[in-house]
Write a protein that holds these residues in place. Structure first.
Motif, PDB file in Angstrom:
ATOM      1  N   THR A 116      14.246  -8.317   3.329  1.00  0.00           N
ATOM      2  CA  THR A 116      12.757  -8.788   3.375  1.00  0.00           C
ATOM      3  C   THR A 116      12.285  -8.329   4.734  1.00  0.00           C
ATOM      4  O   THR A 116      12.899  -7.697   5.612  1.00  0.00           O
ATOM      5  N   LEU A 117      10.911  -8.601   4.801  1.00  0.00           N
ATOM      6  CA  LEU A 117      10.061  -8.337   6.040  1.00  0.00           C
ATOM      7  C   LEU A 117      10.352  -9.102   7.242  1.00  0.00           C
ATOM      8  O   LEU A 117      10.311 -10.231   6.773  1.00  0.00           O
ATOM      9  N   ALA A 118      10.459  -8.570   8.381  1.00  0.00           N
ATOM     10  CA  ALA A 118      10.308  -9.488   9.593  1.00  0.00           C
ATOM     11  C   ALA A 118       8.922  -9.416  10.286  1.00  0.00           C
ATOM     12  O   ALA A 118       8.698 -10.222  11.216  1.00  0.00           O
ATOM     13  N   ALA A 119       7.929  -8.578   9.676  1.00  0.00           N
ATOM     14  CA  ALA A 119       6.629  -8.249  10.304  1.00  0.00           C
ATOM     15  C   ALA A 119       5.996  -7.640   9.201  1.00  0.00           C
ATOM     16  O   ALA A 119       6.558  -6.643   8.715  1.00  0.00           O
ATOM     17  N   GLU A 120       4.668  -7.603   9.388  1.00  0.00           N
ATOM     18  CA  GLU A 120       3.742  -6.847   8.400  1.00  0.00           C
ATOM     19  C   GLU A 120       4.053  -5.115   8.832  1.00  0.00           C
ATOM     20  O   GLU A 120       3.994  -4.916  10.093  1.00  0.00           O
ATOM     21  N   PRO A 121       4.786  -4.343   8.020  1.00  0.00           N
ATOM     22  CA  PRO A 121       4.896  -2.959   8.314  1.00  0.00           C
ATOM     23  C   PRO A 121       3.565  -2.209   8.384  1.00  0.00           C
ATOM     24  O   PRO A 121       2.777  -2.270   7.730  1.00  0.00           O
ATOM     25  N   ALA A 122       3.484  -1.381   9.476  1.00  0.00           N
ATOM     26  CA  ALA A 122       2.403  -0.127   9.561  1.00  0.00           C
ATOM     27  C   ALA A 122       2.664   1.107   8.565  1.00  0.00           C
ATOM     28  O   ALA A 122       3.270   1.857   9.038  1.00  0.00           O
ATOM     29  N   LEU A 123       2.336   0.935   7.461  1.00  0.00           N
ATOM     30  CA  LEU A 123       2.626   2.026   6.385  1.00  0.00           C
ATOM     31  C   LEU A 123       1.563   2.691   6.089  1.00  0.00           C
ATOM     32  O   LEU A 123       0.346   2.211   5.894  1.00  0.00           O
ATOM     33  N   SER A 124       1.554   4.140   6.209  1.00  0.00           N
ATOM     34  CA  SER A 124       0.457   5.122   5.845  1.00  0.00           C
ATOM     35  C   SER A 124       0.086   5.158   4.406  1.00  0.00           C
ATOM     36  O   SER A 124       0.926   4.885   3.564  1.00  0.00           O
ATOM     37  N   GLU A 125      -1.037   5.509   4.274  1.00  0.00           N
ATOM     38  CA  GLU A 125      -1.341   5.947   2.838  1.00  0.00           C
ATOM     39  C   GLU A 125      -0.389   6.994   2.245  1.00  0.00           C
ATOM     40  O   GLU A 125       0.012   7.046   1.132  1.00  0.00           O
ATOM     41  N   GLN A 126      -0.228   7.808   3.092  1.00  0.00           N
ATOM     42  CA  GLN A 126       0.843   8.698   2.375  1.00  0.00           C
ATOM     43  C   GLN A 126       2.125   8.260   2.116  1.00  0.00           C
ATOM     44  O   GLN A 126       2.762   8.612   1.066  1.00  0.00           O
ATOM     45  N   TRP A 127       2.619   7.257   3.075  1.00  0.00           N
ATOM     46  CA  TRP A 127       3.901   6.664   2.504  1.00  0.00           C
ATOM     47  C   TRP A 127       3.701   5.930   1.217  1.00  0.00           C
ATOM     48  O   TRP A 127       4.522   6.198   0.377  1.00  0.00           O
ATOM     49  N   ILE A 128       2.653   5.264   1.127  1.00  0.00           N
ATOM     50  CA  ILE A 128       2.400   4.659  -0.111  1.00  0.00           C
ATOM     51  C   ILE A 128       2.343   5.448  -1.423  1.00  0.00           C
ATOM     52  O   ILE A 128       3.171   5.184  -2.456  1.00  0.00           O
ATOM     53  N   THR A 129       1.653   6.526  -1.375  1.00  0.00           N
ATOM     54  CA  THR A 129       1.643   7.614  -2.193  1.00  0.00           C
ATOM     55  C   THR A 129       3.128   8.276  -2.663  1.00  0.00           C
ATOM     56  O   THR A 129       3.316   8.540  -3.623  1.00  0.00           O
ATOM     57  N   ASP A 130       3.856   8.488  -1.536  1.00  0.00           N
ATOM     58  CA  ASP A 130       5.225   8.914  -1.766  1.00  0.00           C
ATOM     59  C   ASP A 130       6.176   8.044  -2.483  1.00  0.00           C
ATOM     60  O   ASP A 130       7.007   8.552  -3.315  1.00  0.00           O
ATOM     61  N   LEU A 131       5.735   6.715  -2.056  1.00  0.00           N
ATOM     62  CA  LEU A 131       6.874   5.611  -2.947  1.00  0.00           C
ATOM     63  C   LEU A 131       6.338   5.829  -4.356  1.00  0.00           C
ATOM     64  O   LEU A 131       7.265   5.847  -5.287  1.00  0.00           O
ATOM     65  N   ASP A 132       4.964   6.007  -4.532  1.00  0.00           N
ATOM     66  CA  ASP A 132       4.491   5.621  -6.155  1.00  0.00           C
ATOM     67  C   ASP A 132       5.352   6.994  -6.819  1.00  0.00           C
ATOM     68  O   ASP A 132       5.680   6.879  -7.950  1.00  0.00           O
ATOM     69  N   GLN A 133       5.169   8.285  -6.103  1.00  0.00           N
ATOM     70  CA  GLN A 133       5.567   9.522  -6.920  1.00  0.00           C
ATOM     71  C   GLN A 133       7.066   9.275  -6.974  1.00  0.00           C
ATOM     72  O   GLN A 133       7.641  10.101  -7.849  1.00  0.00           O
ATOM     73  N   ALA A 134       7.863   8.802  -5.849  1.00  0.00           N
ATOM     74  CA  ALA A 134       9.229   8.760  -6.118  1.00  0.00           C
ATOM     75  C   ALA A 134       9.702   8.094  -7.334  1.00  0.00           C
ATOM     76  O   ALA A 134      10.761   8.449  -8.024  1.00  0.00           O
ATOM     77  N   LEU A 135       8.987   6.750  -7.484  1.00  0.00           N
ATOM     78  CA  LEU A 135       9.576   5.992  -8.567  1.00  0.00           C
ATOM     79  C   LEU A 135       9.141   6.507  -9.769  1.00  0.00           C
ATOM     80  O   LEU A 135       9.689   6.123 -10.899  1.00  0.00           O
ATOM     81  N   GLN A 136       7.785   7.323  -9.947  1.00  0.00           N
ATOM     82  CA  GLN A 136       7.541   8.052 -11.049  1.00  0.00           C
ATOM     83  C   GLN A 136       8.623   9.049 -11.324  1.00  0.00           C
ATOM     84  O   GLN A 136       9.259   9.128 -12.446  1.00  0.00           O
ATOM     85  N   ALA A 137       9.234   9.810 -10.472  1.00  0.00           N
ATOM     86  CA  ALA A 137      10.064  10.696 -10.561  1.00  0.00           C
ATOM     87  C   ALA A 137      11.292  10.210 -11.109  1.00  0.00           C
ATOM     88  O   ALA A 137      12.251  10.739 -11.807  1.00  0.00           O
ATOM     89  N   LEU A 138      11.990   9.030 -10.359  1.00  0.00           N
ATOM     90  CA  LEU A 138      13.038   8.424 -11.015  1.00  0.00           C
ATOM     91  C   LEU A 138      13.103   7.721 -12.093  1.00  0.00           C
ATOM     92  O   LEU A 138      14.165   8.034 -13.022  1.00  0.00           O
TER      93      LEU A 138
END
Length: 274
Positions: A116-138
């Protein structure tokens, strides 16, 4: 740390030294142990290049199937940012199967030291997009034979929520099966620890990550919105219940207890949609 934990820690680090010699690398980093000292790893030099050296042992209580070989099997997955196992070796210690691996080095740190998280993460929109694309590829990778146990999940849904769901009837895909904040790096996304990847209800990884985020509502809303395509489908809703069962079992065992209430609330919201 108990005496037994210290003995296990020393035992694992001894095998890490042996693996370094066997696999031809030089240990240069401080050993990092996982929970219950099931595996240990450290930064290493492999022909002057940074690498990651890891040792794990076979434990029937840890998982089903040949999970020791799953990191290597994951080398075939395309389109997902992840480490690559370069070479490996296996040996035995008093009848216990051991495995050492040398993998490509990931410079960015994991977002959390736990699930779990210990604090709110500072994640870029590119990171979110990369996660979306990674899960689609998987999700397009051939579906393995092992992974999430449908019968166990059905039993859990019945026990925790009092309903019967035929989880085997929904679409299943390849999945990481342990997607949480300790297995994701930033600022560049890399998905770590492929030991338990396999088959799961479509949307299970997105559901698992969202469940692990529910104590941080702002991040949870962001993840839920970004991964809606995985979650807001018939199989995705069932996947949420499967992920919820896993986290509620952790809570029953005394782990991640702060997630029990928000996970249950989220699951009941999904049940209303079924």
């Amino acid at each position: 740390m108990t005496d037994n934990d210290q003995r296990r820690r020393d035992w694992m680090e001894g095998h890490l030294d042996w693996a370094a010699q066997e696999l031809g690398v030089e240990r240069v980093g401080t050993p990092v142990h996982t929970s219950r000292f099931h595996s240990v790893g450290c930064r290493a030099l492999d022909a002057s290049e940074d690498a990651w050296l890891r040792v794990v042992y076979d434990d029937p209580e840890w998982g089903d199937g040949d999970y020791l070989g799953n990191n290597v099997a994951a080398n075939d997955i395309q389109g997902v940012p992840k480490p690559t196992v370069k070479r490996w070796s296996e040996w035995e210690d008093n009848g216990r199967r051991m495995r050492g691996e040398v993998s490509t080095f990931v410079a960015d740190a994991a977002i959390s030291t736990g699930m779990t998280l210990a604090a709110e993460p500072a994640l870029s929109e590119q990171w979110i997009t990369d996660l979306d694309q990674a899960l689609q590829a998987l999700s397009t990778h051939p579906v393995p034979d092992s992974g999430v146990d449908a019968s166990s999940v059905n039993d859990g849904i019945r026990a925790f929520f009092g309903i019967d769901v035929d989880i085997a009837s929904v679409r299943w895909t390849a999945a990481h099966c342990d997607l949480h904040w300790g297995n994701l790096t930033a600022p560049r996304l890399v998905i770590l620890d492929w030991e338990t990847w396999g088959r799961a209800p479509a949307g299970y990884d997105a559901a698992s990550l969202l469940c692990a985020t529910l104590t941080y509502p702002d991040s949870a809303r962001r993840i839920r919105h970004a991964l809606a395509k995985f979650l807001e489908t018939p199989s995705g809703r069932i996947a949420v219940l499967a992920a919820a069962v896993r986290f509620l079992r952790f809570a029953d065992g005394g782990e991640l207890t702060d997630l029990a209430l928000p996970v249950r609330r989220y699951a009941l919201e999904i049940i209303d949609q079924l």
